[in-house]
Enzyme design. Structure first.
Site, PDB file in Angstrom:
ATOM      1  N   SER A 116      12.158 118.957 -50.330  1.00 49.58           N
ATOM      2  CA  SER A 116      12.055 117.903 -51.087  1.00 49.58           C
ATOM      3  C   SER A 116      11.788 116.669 -50.446  1.00 49.58           C
ATOM      4  O   SER A 116      10.691 116.462 -49.857  1.00 49.58           O
ATOM      5  CB  SER A 116      13.452 117.960 -52.054  1.00 49.58           C
ATOM      6  OG  SER A 116      13.124 117.007 -53.288  1.00 49.58           O
ATOM      7  N   ASP A 127       7.129 113.034 -54.774  1.00 51.80           N
ATOM      8  CA  ASP A 127       7.665 113.495 -53.556  1.00 51.80           C
ATOM      9  C   ASP A 127       6.971 114.749 -52.772  1.00 51.80           C
ATOM     10  O   ASP A 127       6.117 115.110 -53.575  1.00 51.80           O
ATOM     11  CB  ASP A 127       9.102 113.474 -53.671  1.00 51.80           C
ATOM     12  CG  ASP A 127       9.504 114.737 -54.434  1.00 51.80           C
ATOM     13  OD1 ASP A 127       8.774 115.193 -55.403  1.00 51.80           O
ATOM     14  OD2 ASP A 127      10.684 115.178 -54.342  1.00 51.80           O
ATOM     15  N   ASP A 142       7.386 117.831 -52.990  1.00 54.14           N
ATOM     16  CA  ASP A 142       7.293 118.937 -53.575  1.00 54.14           C
ATOM     17  C   ASP A 142       7.047 118.792 -55.226  1.00 54.14           C
ATOM     18  O   ASP A 142       7.064 119.474 -56.121  1.00 54.14           O
ATOM     19  CB  ASP A 142       8.527 120.065 -53.472  1.00 54.14           C
ATOM     20  CG  ASP A 142       9.871 119.191 -54.149  1.00 54.14           C
ATOM     21  OD1 ASP A 142      10.078 117.840 -54.116  1.00 54.14           O
ATOM     22  OD2 ASP A 142      10.744 119.935 -54.731  1.00 54.14           O
ATOM     23  N   ASP A 146       8.447 117.121 -57.843  1.00 59.54           N
ATOM     24  CA  ASP A 146       9.531 117.307 -58.831  1.00 59.54           C
ATOM     25  C   ASP A 146      10.081 115.566 -59.379  1.00 59.54           C
ATOM     26  O   ASP A 146      10.607 115.601 -60.170  1.00 59.54           O
ATOM     27  CB  ASP A 146      10.406 118.181 -58.762  1.00 59.54           C
ATOM     28  CG  ASP A 146      11.572 117.805 -57.437  1.00 59.54           C
ATOM     29  OD1 ASP A 146      11.211 117.086 -56.601  1.00 59.54           O
ATOM     30  OD2 ASP A 146      12.686 118.749 -57.333  1.00 59.54           O
TER      31      ASP A 146
END
Length: 485
Positions: free
Chosen positions: A119, A263, A265, A267
């Site tokens: 993340s 970010d 990833d 999300d």
């Protein structure tokens, strides 16, 4: 750096001494434990009426996706090889956002999935995030069972005749984009008519692959900063103002309607106003919820159809205010995405999420999704015909201060939180919530103290109408804690 094991998976840094970080041995162990858990779950489902079924080897289907981190190929190879050894059919979707992988589990009718991403953590970090057959994060109970299996090494592998195999599928990004365009409140026509020009920072990860596809489908003119998916993050990847000076300066040069930051990833989502100022990460969810609520509430609706929203206890009060402005009902959940989604299902929320820029829209799926957030935000902006800064001024203005209290091994955190709760229990101006640490709501401000799951600290978040007032409230409660130690 110690390997961090939690109910949501494992994470750590790549490299170093065995046992200290996320190394191939740990990856094999926890992948095997997860595959064993999924196999056991499938067996339970197939023989639910048979009492106590025996564990089985895999021989199911699991999806694997990864962000752009340098260590991604190594981790993917170990994960996929382990799953093959457990007898699973593996669907490798390659570079994919967290929400893309979540959706891919459903689209492939898989038994679960593994997202290889750390993340917002820096480039040396990586992690395994574990999904169930709905493409959602494991519950606390299920995550604890995976950890138990790993600790006991209570697993075995498939015989050679029953080894699994890997299939590659590079269509999931395109399908994800199309699913967002198909959402009921995605006003693609209005967005195209506005001819938006946006600047996006995709932090040299998978956002640089999928966001251009989304922008082109929406008819949005765009410029991508840090768009090569190399995993060499150009700056600290957490989308906070202190890390975003590059795109903020680019926005100040003019010519853009909106700045967009994700970010690694994809999300989490943050917006930047046309003048280069931060829209406020806390207000990502607020703004999208405002749009959804405005298109959900029907005047005169009976009480049982009043729309609901959910965010976690550490998120801005502005979501509650906006929800009530539209005649809806707001509920707070414990911190953690799975806690938010669980509460959303309980109350039938039309939208929810977290103040860190996480938008969860059930019509799409129960997971934070920056593509959904971007599309609904642009739809709102297009329909209102205003600038981003003008839109921001339509929402209640709060400021959040984030502090921490470092603890010693001897500190009894639970006892401290109980004492804090007791201190305010009889205060007529305070409403105390203890579902996750202790949150104290006052008429115009709040403070939330909770024990970190990963560090020996108490997080102290406080919100008020000015940063000075928020910080003062947080530090006043911190002093109370210090006096108790």
């Amino acid at each position: 750096m110690t390997l961090i094991k939690s109910i949501s998976g494992i994470r750590g840094t790549i490299g170093g001494h065995t046992g200290d970080t996320l190394n191939p041995l740990d990856i094999v162990k926890f992948t095997t434990a997860y595959a064993t858990f999924i196999g056991n779950q499938s067996k339970v489902g197939a023989q639910e009426s048979a009492g106590t079924p025996l564990p089985r080897r895999g021989r199911g289907r699991l999806v694997v996706g990864r962000d752009g981190r340098i260590s991604g190929p190594m981790v993917r190879d170990v994960v996929c090889g382990t799953l093959v050894g457990m007898g699973y059919e593996v669907i490798d979707i390659g570079f994919a956002t967290t929400p893309t992988t979540e959706l891919a589990v459903r689209w492939h009718e898989a038994d679960g999935g593994i997202i290889i991403t750390a993340s917002h953590n820096p480039t040396q970090w990586n992690a395994l995030k574990l999904l169930n057959s709905e493409g959602e994060f494991l519950t606390a109970e299920d995550g604890a069972e995976v950890l138990r299996i790993a600790e006991a090494e209570d697993f075995d592998y498939a015989p050679v005749e029953q080894l699994g195999h890997v299939t590659f599928d590079d269509t999931m990004n395109q399908r994800h984009v199309q699913s967002v365009l198909d959402l009921r409140l995605a006003d693609v026509e209005a967005i195209r008519k506005r001819h938006f020009r946006v600047c996006a920072d995709t932090i040299n990860s998978v956002g640089g692959i999928i966001l251009p596809q989304l922008f082109e489908a929406l008819g949005v003119d765009y410029e991508i900063l840090n768009g090569d998916c190399t995993g060499q993050f150009a700056h600290n990847p957490e989308p906070l103002e202190k890390n975003l000076q590059g795109i903020m300066e680019r926005m100040r040069q003019g010519g853009f309607d909106l700045g967009i930051v994700v970010d690694p990833d994809v999300d989490r989502l943050a917006f930047i106003c046309e003048d280069g100022t931060m829209f406020g990460e806390e207000y990502t969810l607020v703004s999208v919820a405002d749009y959804v609520l405005a298109n959900t509430v029907v005047s005169g609706s009976p009480a049982d159809t009043v729309p609901a929203t959910v965010s976690n206890l550490s998120s801005t009060r502005a979501l509650r205010d906006v929800t009530e402005r539209h005649g809806g009902h707001y509920t707070a959940a414990a911190v953690g995405e799975v806690n938010v989604t669980t509460k959303m299902k309980e109350v039938g929320a039309v939208i929810g999420g977290e103040g860190n820029g996480g938008v969860i829209y059930p019509e799409s799926h129960y997971g934070r999704d920056a593509l959904v957030g971007i599309t609904l935000f642009l739809s709102s902006l297009a329909q209102k015909g205003c600038t981003v800064s003008e839109l921001r001024r339509t929402f209640p203005d709060y400021q959040i201060a984030k502090n921490r209290i470092d603890l010693t091994p001897e500190t009894d955190v639970d006892a401290i939180l109980v004492k804090v709760k007791e201190m305010f229990a009889k205060d007529p101006d305070a409403v105390v919530n203890d579902i996750d640490g202790v949150k104290i709501d006052f008429p115009t401000r709040w403070v939330h103290l909770r024990k970190s799951n990963t560090e020996p600290i108490i997080r102290v978040y406080s919100e008020a109408q000015t940063m000075a007032e928020a910080d003062e409230l947080g530090k006043r409660l911190m002093q109370v804690v210090y006096d108790m130690q």
